[in-house]
Design a protein around this motif. Structure first.
Motif, mmCIF file in Angstrom:
data_model
loop_
_atom_site.group_PDB
_atom_site.id
_atom_site.type_symbol
_atom_site.label_atom_id
_atom_site.label_comp_id
_atom_site.label_asym_id
_atom_site.label_seq_id
_atom_site.Cartn_x
_atom_site.Cartn_y
_atom_site.Cartn_z
ATOM 1 N N GLU A 77 11.186 3.809 1.279
ATOM 2 C CA GLU A 77 11.355 5.240 1.518
ATOM 3 C C GLU A 77 10.129 5.826 2.214
ATOM 4 O O GLU A 77 10.246 6.677 3.094
ATOM 5 C CB GLU A 77 11.610 5.967 0.189
ATOM 6 N N GLY A 78 8.950 5.350 1.807
ATOM 7 C CA GLY A 78 7.725 5.854 2.407
ATOM 8 C C GLY A 78 7.622 5.525 3.878
ATOM 9 O O GLY A 78 7.187 6.367 4.686
ATOM 10 N N GLU A 79 8.003 4.316 4.246
ATOM 11 C CA GLU A 79 7.908 3.884 5.644
ATOM 12 C C GLU A 79 8.725 4.773 6.585
ATOM 13 O O GLU A 79 8.427 4.870 7.773
ATOM 14 C CB GLU A 79 8.358 2.432 5.779
ATOM 15 N N LYS A 80 9.758 5.408 6.054
ATOM 16 C CA LYS A 80 10.578 6.293 6.871
ATOM 17 C C LYS A 80 9.836 7.590 7.204
ATOM 18 O O LYS A 80 10.155 8.261 8.189
ATOM 19 C CB LYS A 80 11.878 6.632 6.133
ATOM 20 N N ARG A 81 8.837 7.940 6.367
ATOM 21 C CA ARG A 81 8.123 9.214 6.528
ATOM 22 C C ARG A 81 6.736 9.060 7.122
ATOM 23 O O ARG A 81 6.268 9.952 7.826
ATOM 24 C CB ARG A 81 7.986 9.919 5.168
ATOM 25 N N TRP A 82 6.066 7.956 6.834
ATOM 26 C CA TRP A 82 4.669 7.792 7.254
ATOM 27 C C TRP A 82 4.561 7.672 8.769
ATOM 28 O O TRP A 82 5.270 6.896 9.405
ATOM 29 C CB TRP A 82 4.066 6.569 6.581
ATOM 30 N N LYS A 83 3.654 8.439 9.350
ATOM 31 C CA LYS A 83 3.480 8.442 10.804
ATOM 32 C C LYS A 83 2.112 7.921 11.223
ATOM 33 O O LYS A 83 2.003 7.165 12.170
ATOM 34 C CB LYS A 83 3.695 9.859 11.337
ATOM 35 N N SER A 84 1.069 8.350 10.545
ATOM 36 C CA SER A 84 -0.283 7.946 10.927
ATOM 37 C C SER A 84 -0.777 6.794 10.058
ATOM 38 O O SER A 84 -0.165 6.452 9.036
ATOM 39 C CB SER A 84 -1.248 9.126 10.786
ATOM 40 N N ALA A 85 -1.915 6.212 10.454
ATOM 41 C CA ALA A 85 -2.515 5.129 9.683
ATOM 42 C C ALA A 85 -2.890 5.601 8.282
ATOM 43 O O ALA A 85 -2.721 4.871 7.295
ATOM 44 C CB ALA A 85 -3.759 4.597 10.398
ATOM 45 N N TRP A 86 -3.366 6.854 8.176
ATOM 46 C CA TRP A 86 -3.755 7.358 6.858
ATOM 47 C C TRP A 86 -2.547 7.695 5.998
ATOM 48 O O TRP A 86 -2.596 7.556 4.772
ATOM 49 C CB TRP A 86 -4.669 8.584 7.010
ATOM 50 N N ASP A 87 -1.469 8.157 6.608
ATOM 51 C CA ASP A 87 -0.232 8.349 5.842
ATOM 52 C C ASP A 87 0.160 7.040 5.169
ATOM 53 O O ASP A 87 0.529 7.009 3.983
ATOM 54 C CB ASP A 87 0.918 8.801 6.754
ATOM 55 N N THR A 88 0.104 5.962 5.940
ATOM 56 C CA THR A 88 0.492 4.658 5.415
ATOM 57 C C THR A 88 -0.493 4.170 4.363
ATOM 58 O O THR A 88 -0.090 3.715 3.283
ATOM 59 C CB THR A 88 0.581 3.618 6.554
ATOM 60 N N TYR A 89 -1.773 4.272 4.657
ATOM 61 C CA TYR A 89 -2.793 3.769 3.725
ATOM 62 C C TYR A 89 -2.702 4.459 2.368
ATOM 63 O O TYR A 89 -2.602 3.814 1.321
ATOM 64 C CB TYR A 89 -4.198 3.977 4.316
ATOM 65 N N ILE A 90 -2.710 5.782 2.383
ATOM 66 C CA ILE A 90 -2.654 6.531 1.130
ATOM 67 C C ILE A 90 -1.272 6.418 0.498
ATOM 68 O O ILE A 90 -1.139 6.337 -0.729
ATOM 69 C CB ILE A 90 -3.029 8.007 1.370
ATOM 70 N N GLY A 91 -0.243 6.373 1.335
ATOM 71 C CA GLY A 91 1.111 6.254 0.808
ATOM 72 C C GLY A 91 1.335 4.966 0.043
ATOM 73 O O GLY A 91 1.980 4.954 -1.012
ATOM 74 N N VAL A 92 0.812 3.850 0.568
ATOM 75 C CA VAL A 92 0.959 2.567 -0.122
ATOM 76 C C VAL A 92 0.256 2.603 -1.475
ATOM 77 O O VAL A 92 0.791 2.147 -2.489
ATOM 78 C CB VAL A 92 0.408 1.417 0.742
ATOM 79 N N TRP A 93 -0.950 3.167 -1.517
ATOM 80 C CA TRP A 93 -1.665 3.272 -2.791
ATOM 81 C C TRP A 93 -0.929 4.198 -3.763
ATOM 82 O O TRP A 93 -0.923 3.956 -4.979
ATOM 83 C CB TRP A 93 -3.082 3.780 -2.556
ATOM 84 N N ASP A 94 -0.315 5.246 -3.241
ATOM 85 C CA ASP A 94 0.451 6.148 -4.103
ATOM 86 C C ASP A 94 1.624 5.404 -4.744
ATOM 87 O O ASP A 94 1.841 5.496 -5.961
ATOM 88 C CB ASP A 94 0.959 7.334 -3.285
ATOM 89 N N CYS A 95 2.364 4.657 -3.933
ATOM 90 C CA CYS A 95 3.493 3.877 -4.460
ATOM 91 C C CYS A 95 3.024 2.862 -5.490
ATOM 92 O O CYS A 95 3.617 2.718 -6.568
ATOM 93 C CB CYS A 95 4.213 3.150 -3.324
ATOM 94 N N TYR A 96 1.952 2.148 -5.152
ATOM 95 C CA TYR A 96 1.459 1.085 -6.024
ATOM 96 C C TYR A 96 0.921 1.635 -7.342
ATOM 97 O O TYR A 96 1.222 1.107 -8.417
ATOM 98 C CB TYR A 96 0.363 0.302 -5.305
ATOM 99 N N SER A 97 0.145 2.714 -7.269
ATOM 100 C CA SER A 97 -0.442 3.256 -8.503
ATOM 101 C C SER A 97 0.636 3.785 -9.438
ATOM 102 O O SER A 97 0.558 3.573 -10.661
ATOM 103 C CB SER A 97 -1.450 4.365 -8.178
ATOM 104 N N ARG A 98 1.647 4.446 -8.909
ATOM 105 C CA ARG A 98 2.715 4.974 -9.765
ATOM 106 C C ARG A 98 3.426 3.852 -10.516
ATOM 107 O O ARG A 98 3.708 3.961 -11.715
ATOM 108 C CB ARG A 98 3.720 5.772 -8.934
ATOM 109 N N GLU A 99 3.725 2.769 -9.810
ATOM 110 C CA GLU A 99 4.442 1.663 -10.453
ATOM 111 C C GLU A 99 3.536 0.870 -11.388
ATOM 112 O O GLU A 99 3.949 0.454 -12.471
ATOM 113 C CB GLU A 99 5.038 0.744 -9.381
ATOM 114 N N ALA A 100 2.288 0.642 -10.974
ATOM 115 C CA ALA A 100 1.352 -0.105 -11.823
ATOM 116 C C ALA A 100 1.035 0.667 -13.101
ATOM 117 O O ALA A 100 0.937 0.077 -14.184
ATOM 118 C CB ALA A 100 0.070 -0.398 -11.052
#
Length: 231
Positions: A77-100
């Motif tokens: 779902e995030g990949e559909k929204r992320w546009k910049s390198a920082w969107d992706t970087y922070i977005g991946v950590w957001d997804c990972y931290s929530r699940e972890a």
């Protein structure tokens, strides 16, 4: 009875054991699992488990891999929204931290207790057995799995920021260290002290807020960053 590779007494497969243990973990928690209980639930001998698993811990490892399904869905779902390198970087950590933070025991087993090299091979085998869990798997997820080490996986994302001119090589090393060590601090606290379900979102936002502060200090360029990872 002649046994074939990949089968057990009574015809149980490797998948059967993994599926049963996953169900038991979901209903009663990982601490409730023992070899004796598995044997009783499946109506087989305790010794049969060792025909395909080196130990109970290895079986638990495979059973817990299913907890990654919701992480993969978040990345998709995030990949559909992320546009910049920082969107992706922070977005991946957001997804990972929530699940972890929601599944600390499982993520500790999968990412920290075993040698990191095991994760990639185990996931490939797991999804061969459970193809229904891999539908629409995130490209980011598989890219990160090419790296064996926890910090190396983050550094791959840091290098993407460097390639896009958003971060210097020197600061990429700093950010990699800060992001991973900061996460380990949050994660270890939750693993040791526990966390209530209603606290997970706030704790994840705290981690991301701290991470953003480090990024704002180290970034060369944050053009295009729109915090698209935020819910």
């Amino acid at each position: 009875m002649t046994e074939k590779k990949g089968t057990y007494i009574k015809g149980f497969s490797r998948r059967d054991y993994i599926q049963k243990v996953h169900e038991l973990i979901q209903s009663d928690g990982v601490r409730s699992i023992s070899i004796r209980r598995i044997a009783r639930e499946m109506g087989c001998s305790s010794a049969s488990l060792y025909r395909h698993f080196e130990s109970l811990t290895e079986l638990l490892y495979y059973a817990e891999l299913r907890t990654l399904t919701t992480y993969i869905l978040r990345l998709n779902e995030g990949e559909k929204r992320w546009k910049s390198a920082w969107d992706t970087y922070i977005g991946v950590w957001d997804c990972y931290s929530r699940e972890a933070f929601a599944h600390p025991e499982a993520y500790n087993l999968l990412f920290f207790e075993f040698k990191n090299e095991k994760l990639k091979d185990s996931i490939i085998e797991y999804y061969n057995m459970f193809p229904e869990d891999i539908k629409g798997t995130s490209h980011i997820f598989w890219t990160m799995l090419k790296c064996a080490d926890f910090m190396d996986r983050d550094f791959e994302m840091c290098k993407k920021c460097v390639r896009e001119g958003a971060l210097s090589e020197e600061n990429a090393v700093r950010l990699n260290r800060i992001a991973c060590m900061l996460f380990r601090g949050y994660f270890t606290t939750i693993l040791q002290e526990g966390i209530r379900p209603e606290e997970i979102d706030d704790r994840s936002r705290m981690y991301i807020s701290d991470l953003e502060l480090a990024i704002c200090t180290l970034a060369s360029d944050m053009t295009g960053y729109e915090a698209c990872w935020k819910e």
